[in-house]
Design a protein around this motif. Structure first.
Motif, PDB file in Angstrom:
ATOM      1  N   PRO A  49       0.834  -1.190   0.000  1.00 22.29           N
ATOM      2  CA  PRO A  49       0.000   0.000   0.000  1.00 22.29           C
ATOM      3  C   PRO A  49       0.876   1.250   0.000  1.00 22.29           C
ATOM      4  O   PRO A  49       2.073   1.173   0.268  1.00 22.29           O
ATOM      5  N   ARG A  50       0.257   2.375  -0.306  1.00 21.26           N
ATOM      6  CA  ARG A  50       1.061   3.579  -0.480  1.00 21.26           C
ATOM      7  C   ARG A  50       1.472   4.225   0.836  1.00 21.26           C
ATOM      8  O   ARG A  50       2.340   5.072   0.857  1.00 21.26           O
ATOM      9  N   VAL A  51       0.815   3.865   1.902  1.00 15.83           N
ATOM     10  CA  VAL A  51       1.219   4.419   3.200  1.00 15.83           C
ATOM     11  C   VAL A  51       1.319   3.279   4.210  1.00 15.83           C
ATOM     12  O   VAL A  51       0.805   2.200   3.973  1.00 15.83           O
ATOM     13  N   ASN A  52       1.985   3.547   5.298  1.00 15.24           N
ATOM     14  CA  ASN A  52       2.072   2.519   6.335  1.00 15.24           C
ATOM     15  C   ASN A  52       0.713   2.354   6.992  1.00 15.24           C
ATOM     16  O   ASN A  52       0.071   3.329   7.371  1.00 15.24           O
ATOM     17  N   ILE A  53       0.298   1.130   7.119  1.00 20.86           N
ATOM     18  CA  ILE A  53      -1.011   0.876   7.697  1.00 20.86           C
ATOM     19  C   ILE A  53      -0.849   0.616   9.191  1.00 20.86           C
ATOM     20  O   ILE A  53      -0.117  -0.276   9.589  1.00 20.86           O
ATOM     21  N   PRO A  54      -1.496   1.398  10.007  1.00 17.88           N
ATOM     22  CA  PRO A  54      -1.373   1.191  11.457  1.00 17.88           C
ATOM     23  C   PRO A  54      -2.193   0.003  11.905  1.00 17.88           C
ATOM     24  O   PRO A  54      -3.411   0.063  11.920  1.00 17.88           O
TER      25      PRO A  54
END
Lengths: 430, 474
Positions: A27-32
């Motif tokens: 994914p394009r951002v880190n997933i919390p």
């Protein structure tokens, strides 16, 4: 270029594309992930505490909105003060030598009282009582709030002083010398309804106060007074529920000049903030805040739990900065307090589940979040009964060094088959 | 020539094969990712058969195909819609691995994460959603709100302002800007934004704060006027279609009923009714769902539906007093007095301790000129619900009607004890004090009347005129 060279080049490129490219899509951002992971447990711990009804009989659908632990007559035994919103009374449950409690009405006509605090407001050596009254408990935007101070004559006979009325509905008032003039002022949460405020009241006479609004937001439910920024003056925090769902801190310069700022909030309109108290879970000497979300009053005739209901704490990082931490899930969570339940030296958190799924007899009612010493918590269910407890306090009622708990019941919604008014939860003898 | 043709064919074959291998490997990789993203089922799972069937199908699709991706998407939606948010967030994470350009997934995941209170973690997700679909205002609003709640008012202002370039009439965005201005003590600025919020929402958004801002700016009359014309609890949240569409996968009757209540509260009774109908389909024996639907249908003037469900609610739970009260009101509204009377008598018998039913019975007896009997019933209503003004006011009316003024006044005082701001009780006491020449009491009550935005201006003026006539002045 020779054909075979082209062939090898193609094979290489294709091989690279197929085998040497990105191994896994990303994914394009880190997933919390951590925030919504379930905590370990829960552990069923139903025998740790024994429940006992205290005071007058339960009656029909009591509205015991608030309870506090205090040694009112200073006889060395913790008593209980409480308020009954439907009966408009403030009560004292005087603990006797044998551990039983005798109930007495301290004040009547208290205009829907929902919070009581004991403080020596006139410095005469006895404890007076600050009463926060809504005027009317259910949704109402009229300016019908009242703050009373019940002045103690030293023998637990009280004279009421109405120190403010015709104001946004009051739900919590706490004392502190905010302007450094040596007398006790008040920090006040005024829920209101569409309009509401957080304010402070400067003491200007024996029972006279000036009212100053610090924040114009409706829905404030709880106040916590402490020196949050370490400048040796009392600040306070307010939990604002309803459509705002925020925690604000009011940092004091020692002269009653407050700098207000939001230290946390939720964008979830249905977050349902429900209670807040002071704690120091990491024992670093800085006051933290523990708070719950689980309020069930809403646009449905049958309030109940939501997946995000639970208990969390705001770690005081110093200088007015706080870090949010989730403690654990608890449907319909209310009124978390800190207590060292197992005597291991770590401060745990105990909370009640007021608006849980009461059609399920196994729903949590009283829960202990055990701290492993590193602020990782394991949920222990202490009781699955009764429903609709709305207030919880901890105290060493038997001078054993172990915490007992007192809860109060507020029965405005069905089921009405398991009602409670005032309960004491004592550690079960080994 | 022939060998050249063979070579070219071979090359083309290899290219085709290579591409095929590449595609297969990519597909395998994607499939492996999806399979590894399928969340473990929660320990306790709702037992609703339709839900379980859908979950099994989605899981099998995600794990075994064909349509692994579709299966994972369905799993995410099923878990999210039915309240298994840990599983939903894991599935969304998996989806983002293979569909990193879908703004809905970012928004839904951000909503879950922020819903638990983790705003800093949610903001980057909303940032992605906004980049991918700049026109979707709810994602921008939530991101702005998150910044605001993290006390970063400048970032919040920037986000809200950018949102206005997309939709210059977004009421909730103006509310956000209003809050930013309040946080920075820019009250005139706040006023402008909040007036826009109110204007673009038909006075459902920002009104509460605007009234306070008017007061703070010294325009109390404007604040009073606003409250005088607004109903209580008017605020409604922004419509969020990306979140609402998940509910089509909801099989939890309680969750649907809650969503229905929220939708109706937010001014969308059509969706509210639809959710309630689905809740009833799943759990047809719950009286409260029928009551809730009947109430919504009544308020939406769908009288046939309202009657059907209100009747069903009291069939299922004969002591559901609110169900009877609404049913009687509906039958009255439909001008079917015999049926209303029958419902009243039956409901009163079945709910002997209901203050609401006592109020209904008291009003009925008054209409039948049986005041002596109505008094008894209203007294019981007041005893059952001493903290509300309604029964005391009815008693006062009854006593005034019988020229028992002192008893009427006592009842009005009781009403004010129960509800200190009740406009009927306040204006009655002001009127009585003026008429009896009690100047001090008149002034006290008049001050309270003037501070009560639920009083109409003409009523206040009438009382002031009476006061002037009685005591002089002007």
């Amino acid at each position: 270029m020779r054909p075979f060279s082209i062939l090898f080049l193609l094979i290489f490129v294709l091989g690279f594309l197929a085998g040497c490219g990105e191994k896994k899509p990303k994914p394009r951002v880190n997933i919390p992930r951590a925030p919504v992971q379930q905590q370990a447990g829960p552990v069923l711990d139903l025998d740790r505490y024994t429940m006992e009804h205290i005071g007058e009989p339960v009656g029909d659908k009591p509205w015991m909105a608030n309870v506090r632990e205090v040694d009112l007559d200073q006889d060395g035994r913790l008593d209980i003060i409480a308020c009954e919103s439907k009966a408009n009374t403030v009560l004292w449950l005087h603990q006797q030598a044998d551990g039983s409690f005798v109930e007495k009405v301290l004040a009547e006509d208290m205009s829907a009282p929902v919070h009581v605090e004991a403080e020596d407001m006139d410095f005469d050596g006895d404890l007076d009582i600050i009463v926060s009254s809504m005027g009317f408990v259910f949704p109402n935007n009229d300016k019908i709030g009242v703050v009373f101070i019940l002045e103690n004559d030293g023998s637990q006979q009280f004279t009421p002083h109405k120190i403010i009325d015709n104001t946004d509905r009051v739900v919590d008032a706490r004392a502190g010398d905010f302007d450094g003039d040596g007398d006790l002022d008040l920090a006040v949460a005024q829920f209101g309804y569409d309009q509401g405020v957080v304010s402070w009241m400067k003491r200007v006479g024996p029972w006279d106060f000036e009212h100053e609004v610090l924040l114009n937001l409706s829905g404030a439910i709880h106040i916590a007074v402490a020196d949050f920024d370490g400048n040796n003056t009392l600040d306070f925090a307010a939990l604002v529920s309803q459509q705002w769902e925020e925690v604000h801190v009011f940092l004091n310069n020692g002269r009653g000049d407050f700098q207000s700022k939001v230290i946390w909030g939720s964008t979830n309109e249905d977050y349902s903030s429900s209670g807040m108290s002071l704690c120091d879970l990491n024992r670093d000497g800085k006051p933290d805040l523990v708070f719950s979300n689980g309020d069930g009053f809403g646009p449905t005739p049958n309030p109940g739990p939501k997946p995000w209901h639970g208990v969390q704490w705001l770690e005081n990082k110093g200088n007015g900065f706080f870090q949010f931490h989730r403690i654990g899930d608890l449907g319909g969570a209310y009124n978390p307090v800190e207590a060292d339940v197992d005597g291991d030296g770590n401060m745990d958190v105990v909370a009640i589940a007021s608006f849980n799924d009461w059609s399920n007899p196994e729903s949590d009612a009283l829960v202990w979040f055990r701290n492993d010493g590193n602020e990782r918590f394991t949920k222990h269910v202490l009781s699955t009964d009764p429903p609709y407890m709305v207030c919880l306090v901890a105290g060493d009622f038997d001078n054993s060094g172990r915490p007992s708990f007192v809860t109060s019941g507020f029965h405005a919604y069905p089921p009405f088959d398991r009602q409670s008014r005032l309960l004491i939860w004592r550690p079960t003898p080994p | 020539m022939r060998s050249r043709t063979i070579l070219i064919s071979l090359i083309l074959l290899l290219i085709g094969g290579g591409l095929g291998v590449y595609w297969v490997l990519q597909e395998n990789e994607e499939t492996e990712w999806i399979i590894s993203s399928v969340p473990e089922q929660p320990v306790t799972l709702m037992r609703e058969p339709k839900f379980l069937r859908r979950l099994e199908r989605a899981e099998s699709l995600a794990l075994e195909g064909p349509g692994h991706l579709e299966g994972l998407g369905k799993l995410a939606a099923l878990y999210h819609a039915n309240g298994y948010l840990e599983q939903a967030s894991l599935a969304y994470e998996g989806l983002l691995g293979v569909m990193p350009d879908d703004p809905k997934i970012y928004h839904r995941l951000a909503s879950i994460v922020a819903g638990y209170g983790y705003l800093e973690e949610a903001i980057p997700l909303w940032e992605e959603a906004v980049v991918l679909d700049p026109a979707y205002i709810p994602a921008r609003l939530r991101m702005g709100d998150a910044w605001l709640k993290l006390n970063d008012v400048e970032s919040a202002r920037e986000v809200y302002k950018a949102a206005l370039t997309v939709d210059a009439e977004a009421a909730h965005i103006y509310l956000g800007l209003g809050r930013v201005a309040i946080a920075q003590d820019e009250l005139e600025e706040a006023r402008k934004h909040l007036e826009q919020a109110a204007k673009f929402s038909d006075y459902r958004v920002g009104v509460d704060l605007l009234a306070s801002v008017y007061d703070q700016l010294g325009h109390s009359e404007l604040g009073w006027g606003l409250l005088n014309t607004s109903a209580w609890g008017m605020y409604s949240d922004i419509a969020d279609p990306w979140m609402e569409e998940i509910l089509k996968d909801c099989f939890d009757a309680y969750r649907l009923a809650s969503a229905g209540g929220l939708a109706a509260f937010n001014g969308d009774p059509v969706s509210g009714i639809a959710y309630l109908e689905r809740a009833i389909e799943l759990d047809p024996e719950v009286a409260l769902y029928h009551f809730q639907l009947g109430q919504m249908a009544f308020e939406s003037r769908a009288y046939g539906k309202a009657e059907k469900h209100l009747k069903r609610s009291v069939e299922l739970q004969p002591d559901l007093a609110d169900g009877w009260v609404y049913l009687i009101a509906l039958l009255d509204h439909l001008r079917r007095p015999d049926e209303a009377e029958a419902a009243l008598l039956r409901g009163f018998r079945l709910c002997p301790n209901s203050p609401g039913m006592h109020m209904e019975m008291g009003k009925y007896l008054m209409a039948q000129n049986m005041a002596w009997k109505a008094e008894e019933v209203f007294l019981k209503a007041a005893e059952l619900r001493p903290n509300e003004a309604g029964a005391f006011i009815e008693l006062a009316r009854l006593y005034f009607g019988q020229n028992e003024v002192e008893k009427g006044i006592d009842a009005m005082k009781d009403a004010l004890t129960a509800e200190p701001g009740h406009p009927v009780a306040l204006s009655s006491m002001a009127f009585y004090s003026i008429q009896t020449g009690d100047r001090a009491a008149s002034e006290t009550y008049l001050a309270r009347v003037r501070a009560q935005p639920r009083m109409s201006i003409s009523e206040i003026q009438k009382l002031e005129q009476l006061y002037n006539d009685q005591f002089g002045g002007g």
